[in-house]
Design a protein around this motif. Structure first.
Motif, PDB file in Angstrom:
ATOM      1  N   MET A 155       0.826  -1.202   0.000  1.00 10.38           N
ATOM      2  CA  MET A 155       0.000   0.000   0.000  1.00 10.38           C
ATOM      3  C   MET A 155       0.864   1.259   0.000  1.00 10.38           C
ATOM      4  O   MET A 155       0.877   2.001  -0.958  1.00 10.38           O
ATOM      5  CB  MET A 155      -0.934   0.002   1.207  1.00 10.38           C
ATOM      6  N   THR A 156       1.570   1.532   1.034  1.00 14.08           N
ATOM      7  CA  THR A 156       2.443   2.696   1.178  1.00 14.08           C
ATOM      8  C   THR A 156       3.269   2.476   2.427  1.00 14.08           C
ATOM      9  O   THR A 156       3.106   1.479   3.120  1.00 14.08           O
ATOM     10  CB  THR A 156       1.636   4.008   1.279  1.00 14.08           C
ATOM     11  N   GLU A 157       4.130   3.394   2.721  1.00 11.73           N
ATOM     12  CA  GLU A 157       4.898   3.293   3.958  1.00 11.73           C
ATOM     13  C   GLU A 157       3.927   3.448   5.128  1.00 11.73           C
ATOM     14  O   GLU A 157       3.193   4.440   5.192  1.00 11.73           O
ATOM     15  CB  GLU A 157       5.965   4.377   3.988  1.00 11.73           C
ATOM     16  N   PRO A 158       3.901   2.489   6.059  1.00 12.49           N
ATOM     17  CA  PRO A 158       2.914   2.514   7.139  1.00 12.49           C
ATOM     18  C   PRO A 158       2.887   3.816   7.941  1.00 12.49           C
ATOM     19  O   PRO A 158       1.815   4.297   8.297  1.00 12.49           O
ATOM     20  CB  PRO A 158       3.325   1.336   8.027  1.00 12.49           C
ATOM     21  N   ASP A 159       4.054   4.401   8.190  1.00 14.98           N
ATOM     22  CA  ASP A 159       4.075   5.616   9.002  1.00 14.98           C
ATOM     23  C   ASP A 159       3.570   6.850   8.253  1.00 14.98           C
ATOM     24  O   ASP A 159       3.331   7.888   8.852  1.00 14.98           O
ATOM     25  CB  ASP A 159       5.478   5.868   9.564  1.00 14.98           C
ATOM     26  N   LYS A 160       3.372   6.750   6.953  1.00 17.50           N
ATOM     27  CA  LYS A 160       2.883   7.883   6.162  1.00 17.50           C
ATOM     28  C   LYS A 160       1.439   7.723   5.708  1.00 17.50           C
ATOM     29  O   LYS A 160       0.871   8.623   5.097  1.00 17.50           O
ATOM     30  CB  LYS A 160       3.783   8.088   4.946  1.00 17.50           C
ATOM     31  N   PHE A 161       0.843   6.578   5.995  1.00 19.29           N
ATOM     32  CA  PHE A 161      -0.508   6.299   5.512  1.00 19.29           C
ATOM     33  C   PHE A 161      -1.513   7.354   5.961  1.00 19.29           C
ATOM     34  O   PHE A 161      -2.258   7.902   5.145  1.00 19.29           O
ATOM     35  CB  PHE A 161      -0.970   4.913   5.958  1.00 19.29           C
ATOM     36  N   ASP A 162      -1.570   7.640   7.254  1.00 16.84           N
ATOM     37  CA  ASP A 162      -2.564   8.582   7.780  1.00 16.84           C
ATOM     38  C   ASP A 162      -2.409   9.977   7.191  1.00 16.84           C
ATOM     39  O   ASP A 162      -3.396  10.687   6.988  1.00 16.84           O
ATOM     40  CB  ASP A 162      -2.502   8.643   9.303  1.00 16.84           C
TER      41      ASP A 162
END
Length: 101
Positions: free
Chosen positions: A47-54
């Motif tokens: 999906m994307t980098e987890p820490d940047k999702f929000d």
């Protein structure tokens, strides 16, 4: 009454051995990068980098798991010999061949 989250779609844009899937809700979209796996893993979807999702997708921040599950189900729809495993930590989906019992 239906909400915008009830109206979603999923599309694939392959480009050889990898490509992108796109999850759409109204005018919003989330790109998912995919590539072929190895061994029993047919496809890896990120999906994307987890820490940047929000930050990147605030409109679905509280529904991250729901989106992953929708995409996982689309990936295996019509493929009874496959299963999709979701890794919530890395925001990856692994499409695997089911092992015969």
């Amino acid at each position: 009454m239906k909400t915008p989250a009830d109206y979603w779609s999923f599309e694939c844009q392959p480009s050889g051995r990898d490509g992108y899937f796109f999850y759409h809700e109204g005018s919003q979209e989330i790109p998912f990068y995919w590539e072929y796996g190895g061994g029993d893993v047919l496809v890896i979807v990120r999906m994307t980098e987890p820490d940047k999702f929000d930050l990147r997708y605030p409109w679905v921040a509280a529904r991250r798991r729901e989106i992953l599950e929708r995409v996982a189900q689309e990936l295996i729809r019509g493929r009874p010999s496959c299963r999709a495993d979701i890794d919530d930590q890395s925001l990856c989906i692994y499409v695997r061949e089911k092992v015969a019992a």
